[in-house]
Design a protein around this motif. Sequence first.
Motif, PDB file in Angstrom:
ATOM      1  N   GLU A  24     -12.442  17.530  33.898  1.00  0.00           N
ATOM      2  CA  GLU A  24     -11.611  17.666  32.365  1.00  0.00           C
ATOM      3  C   GLU A  24     -10.273  17.650  32.769  1.00  0.00           C
ATOM      4  O   GLU A  24      -9.409  17.129  31.903  1.00  0.00           O
ATOM      5  CB  GLU A  24     -12.100  19.051  31.791  1.00  0.00           C
ATOM      6  N   ARG A  59     -11.392  21.775  27.594  1.00  0.00           N
ATOM      7  CA  ARG A  59     -12.092  20.966  26.838  1.00  0.00           C
ATOM      8  C   ARG A  59     -11.704  21.099  25.334  1.00  0.00           C
ATOM      9  O   ARG A  59     -11.494  19.905  24.579  1.00  0.00           O
ATOM     10  CB  ARG A  59     -13.541  21.337  27.101  1.00  0.00           C
ATOM     11  N   ASN A  62      -8.516  18.810  25.392  1.00  0.00           N
ATOM     12  CA  ASN A  62      -8.874  17.429  25.605  1.00  0.00           C
ATOM     13  C   ASN A  62      -9.432  16.745  24.085  1.00  0.00           C
ATOM     14  O   ASN A  62      -9.325  15.824  23.596  1.00  0.00           O
ATOM     15  CB  ASN A  62     -10.083  16.921  26.533  1.00  0.00           C
ATOM     16  N   ARG A  63     -10.071  17.808  23.334  1.00  0.00           N
ATOM     17  CA  ARG A  63     -10.466  17.375  21.921  1.00  0.00           C
ATOM     18  C   ARG A  63      -9.679  17.571  20.634  1.00  0.00           C
ATOM     19  O   ARG A  63      -9.617  16.648  19.988  1.00  0.00           O
ATOM     20  CB  ARG A  63     -11.868  18.492  21.682  1.00  0.00           C
ATOM     21  N   THR A  64      -8.792  18.347  21.074  1.00  0.00           N
ATOM     22  CA  THR A  64      -7.743  18.644  19.836  1.00  0.00           C
ATOM     23  C   THR A  64      -6.213  18.055  20.206  1.00  0.00           C
ATOM     24  O   THR A  64      -5.716  17.907  19.446  1.00  0.00           O
ATOM     25  CB  THR A  64      -7.811  20.093  19.494  1.00  0.00           C
ATOM     26  N   SER A  71     -11.586  26.360  17.518  1.00  0.00           N
ATOM     27  CA  SER A  71     -12.664  25.596  17.499  1.00  0.00           C
ATOM     28  C   SER A  71     -13.620  26.563  16.761  1.00  0.00           C
ATOM     29  O   SER A  71     -13.461  27.633  16.512  1.00  0.00           O
ATOM     30  CB  SER A  71     -13.025  25.412  19.030  1.00  0.00           C
TER      31      SER A  71
END
Length: 89
Positions: A24, A59, A62-64, A71
């Motif tokens: 990640e 994570r 990486n997502r946002t 989240s």
Amino acid sequence: MTAVYSLDMSETAVICLDEAVRRELAVARAKHGNSWEVQSIVNSWGDTMDDRETLAAIRLFNRTGSMFAVSQDRAGRSSDHSRCGEGMG
């Protein structure tokens, strides 16, 4: 290739978590370079955050694109992944 010798299940799980964090982090660095947020997560890993917390933080990043993003967990509750207010009901 990772060699796994006669390890018990808990040691194997730690190795897998460590590899997941490293994967990640590689994704984060490929997307965002070595930003201060990525470096902050790296510096906290093993110090103020354990493997699971670090994996969740990277994570989320990486997502946002932000380690400060809120989240939603599977039950729909919001979480900011901070330690402030833990255990306060």
